[in-house]
Design an enzyme around this catalytic site. Sequence first.
Site, mmCIF file in Angstrom:
data_model
loop_
_atom_site.group_PDB
_atom_site.id
_atom_site.type_symbol
_atom_site.label_atom_id
_atom_site.label_comp_id
_atom_site.label_asym_id
_atom_site.label_seq_id
_atom_site.Cartn_x
_atom_site.Cartn_y
_atom_site.Cartn_z
ATOM 1 C CE LYS A 1 30.053 8.224 -9.898
ATOM 2 N NZ LYS A 1 29.389 8.022 -8.691
ATOM 3 N NE ARG B 1 24.679 -0.770 -10.284
ATOM 4 C CZ ARG B 1 25.482 0.487 -10.357
ATOM 5 N NH1 ARG B 1 25.479 1.275 -11.228
ATOM 6 N NH2 ARG B 1 26.326 0.361 -9.405
ATOM 7 N NE ARG C 1 33.799 3.710 -7.597
ATOM 8 C CZ ARG C 1 32.866 3.748 -8.217
ATOM 9 N NH1 ARG C 1 33.126 3.947 -9.589
ATOM 10 N NH2 ARG C 1 31.601 3.750 -7.891
ATOM 11 N NE ARG D 1 27.549 0.421 -5.054
ATOM 12 C CZ ARG D 1 26.382 0.968 -5.676
ATOM 13 N NH1 ARG D 1 25.258 0.013 -5.210
ATOM 14 N NH2 ARG D 1 26.396 1.620 -6.522
ATOM 15 N NE ARG E 1 21.618 2.875 -9.495
ATOM 16 C CZ ARG E 1 22.719 3.310 -9.454
ATOM 17 N NH1 ARG E 1 23.224 4.494 -9.534
ATOM 18 N NH2 ARG E 1 23.685 2.456 -8.835
#
Length: 210
Positions: free
Chosen positions: A13, A153, A88, A164, A122
């Site tokens: 996204k 992160r 969400r 998640r 990431r």
Amino acid sequence: MNIILLGAPGAGKGTLASKIVDEYKLPHISTGDIFRENIKNQTPIGVVAKSYIDKGQLVPDEVTCQIVEERLTREDCKNGYMLDGFPRTNAQAEALDKITNVELVINIDVDFSLLMGRLCGRRVCKDCGESYHITRLNGATTCSRCGGELYQRKDDNPETVQSRLDVYNAQTAPLIEYYTKQGKIFNVNGSTTPEDVFEKVAEKLNALRK
Ligand code: AMP
């Protein structure tokens, strides 16, 4: 254009958002970014959000909806916006329907087996938010777009990522049906390259803009 980006964590996204922003000049509203900014500045919202984000859970609807409702009233959203990571939950989608007319929901569909590896590898730019994957960085520690420092992160670790993904399946995936019923879903295969994903989305957005 009033657009929503929907997809599991790691679907791409943020990467797609940065390309859409460059091309279509829409304000990019990422609830995750807003929460991280609040956490950095140690605001009351940041303190609440951190306790959920660190566990891979969703920040309560009440807090999240209030932030988005306020953000959408700002001047820069007058001619459209791109929401990334909101809504969400069903309750968030219903709250959004009460205040604005969503035109298109881009659903980035990705093979679930890819997501853990994408998220744990990431790295994100501290300054502009651009995302990279360690396999493509060749050891670089700065952003090729703006020179900012790259970081990992805190919620991109295996345990939090699993949580998640579970939360996505239980609470966010049902939104695909919610928006399909409204005739607003545009599905794009996110298992290909970012360039390919953007090309498909751009065709759709160009048709919408006419
Ligand atoms: P993201 O940057 O979109 O991956 O979001 C990071 C985290 O922020 C999520 O795992 C949630 O804890 C929280 N968050 C972001 N957007 C929302 C939302 N719409 N509703 C509830 N929590 C959210």
